[in-house]
Motif scaffolding. Structure first.
Motif, mmCIF file in Angstrom:
data_model
loop_
_atom_site.group_PDB
_atom_site.id
_atom_site.type_symbol
_atom_site.label_atom_id
_atom_site.label_comp_id
_atom_site.label_asym_id
_atom_site.label_seq_id
_atom_site.Cartn_x
_atom_site.Cartn_y
_atom_site.Cartn_z
ATOM 1 N N UNK A 80 61.886 -74.243 -19.674
ATOM 2 C CA UNK A 80 62.289 -74.897 -20.912
ATOM 3 C C UNK A 80 63.765 -75.262 -20.944
ATOM 4 N N UNK A 81 64.533 -74.825 -19.968
ATOM 5 C CA UNK A 81 65.972 -75.084 -19.974
ATOM 6 C C UNK A 81 66.315 -76.572 -20.043
ATOM 7 N N UNK B 45 68.516 -81.002 -23.296
ATOM 8 C CA UNK B 45 68.525 -82.365 -23.839
ATOM 9 C C UNK B 45 68.522 -82.334 -25.363
ATOM 10 N N UNK B 46 67.820 -81.374 -25.948
ATOM 11 C CA UNK B 46 67.852 -81.233 -27.408
ATOM 12 C C UNK B 46 69.249 -80.893 -27.900
ATOM 13 N N UNK C 141 74.175 -82.276 -30.609
ATOM 14 C CA UNK C 141 75.630 -82.195 -30.545
ATOM 15 C C UNK C 141 76.303 -83.564 -30.728
ATOM 16 N N UNK C 142 75.626 -84.626 -30.350
ATOM 17 C CA UNK C 142 76.236 -85.961 -30.361
ATOM 18 C C UNK C 142 76.796 -86.361 -31.729
ATOM 19 N N UNK D 67 74.570 -90.834 -27.277
ATOM 20 C CA UNK D 67 73.809 -90.396 -26.109
ATOM 21 C C UNK D 67 72.668 -91.372 -25.864
ATOM 22 N N UNK D 68 72.188 -91.363 -24.652
ATOM 23 C CA UNK D 68 71.112 -92.255 -24.228
ATOM 24 C C UNK D 68 69.945 -91.389 -23.786
ATOM 25 N N UNK D 69 68.755 -91.690 -24.293
ATOM 26 C CA UNK D 69 67.546 -90.946 -23.929
ATOM 27 C C UNK D 69 66.545 -91.899 -23.290
#
Length: 134
Positions: free
Chosen positions: A24-25, A30-31, A36-37, A53-55
């Motif tokens: 799960x790391x 990514x979460x 945080x962004x 951020x870009x996902x």
């Protein structure tokens, strides 16, 4: 002030590599970046720095072709459910990142730009449909 603005995109691990690893790391990381962004954007604004951020979603790369996009991989079925009807290409992500660092995005900060062909908009429904076919 617009002349002083610089853009520091937050680092994101591409989904092709983060889902290939166990545990799960990567998902928690990514979460954390997404969460945080906006805070980073708020704290950096007085200094003329924008933070986004870009996902990326499923992107056709050498790595994803040998893993997620291979015929035998269970994630391959996602391709059929992407609303725009195709897997992304690296240029899709690059173009979005170039936009974010350009002057055209000078009023964008704290955003998570999802580049997945609409997959995230239908994700729960697509998974429900998959489960009902079993």
């Amino acid at each position: 002030m617009a002349d002083r603005l610089t853009h520091q995109p937050a680092h994101r691990t591409p989904p092709s590599s983060r889902r290939a690893r166990a545990g799960s790391t990567p998902i928690a990381s990514e979460g954390a970046v997404i969460a945080l962004t906006p805070q980073l954007a708020a704290e950096s604004d007085p200094h003329g720095i924008r933070a986004d951020c870009v996902s990326p979603g499923m992107i056709d790369t050498v790595g994803s072709r040998s893993n997620l996009l291979s015929e035998e991989h269970p994630m391959r079925s996602i391709v059929e459910r992407i609303p725009l009807g195709r897997v992304g290409v690296p240029a899709d992500v690059v173009n979005a990142a170039v936009f974010l660092v350009s002057g055209e995005a000078s009023f964008v900060t704290g955003a998570n730009l999802v580049i997945d062909g609409g997959w995230s908009t239908v994700l729960p429904d697509a998974l429900t449909q998959k489960e009902s076919h079993r």
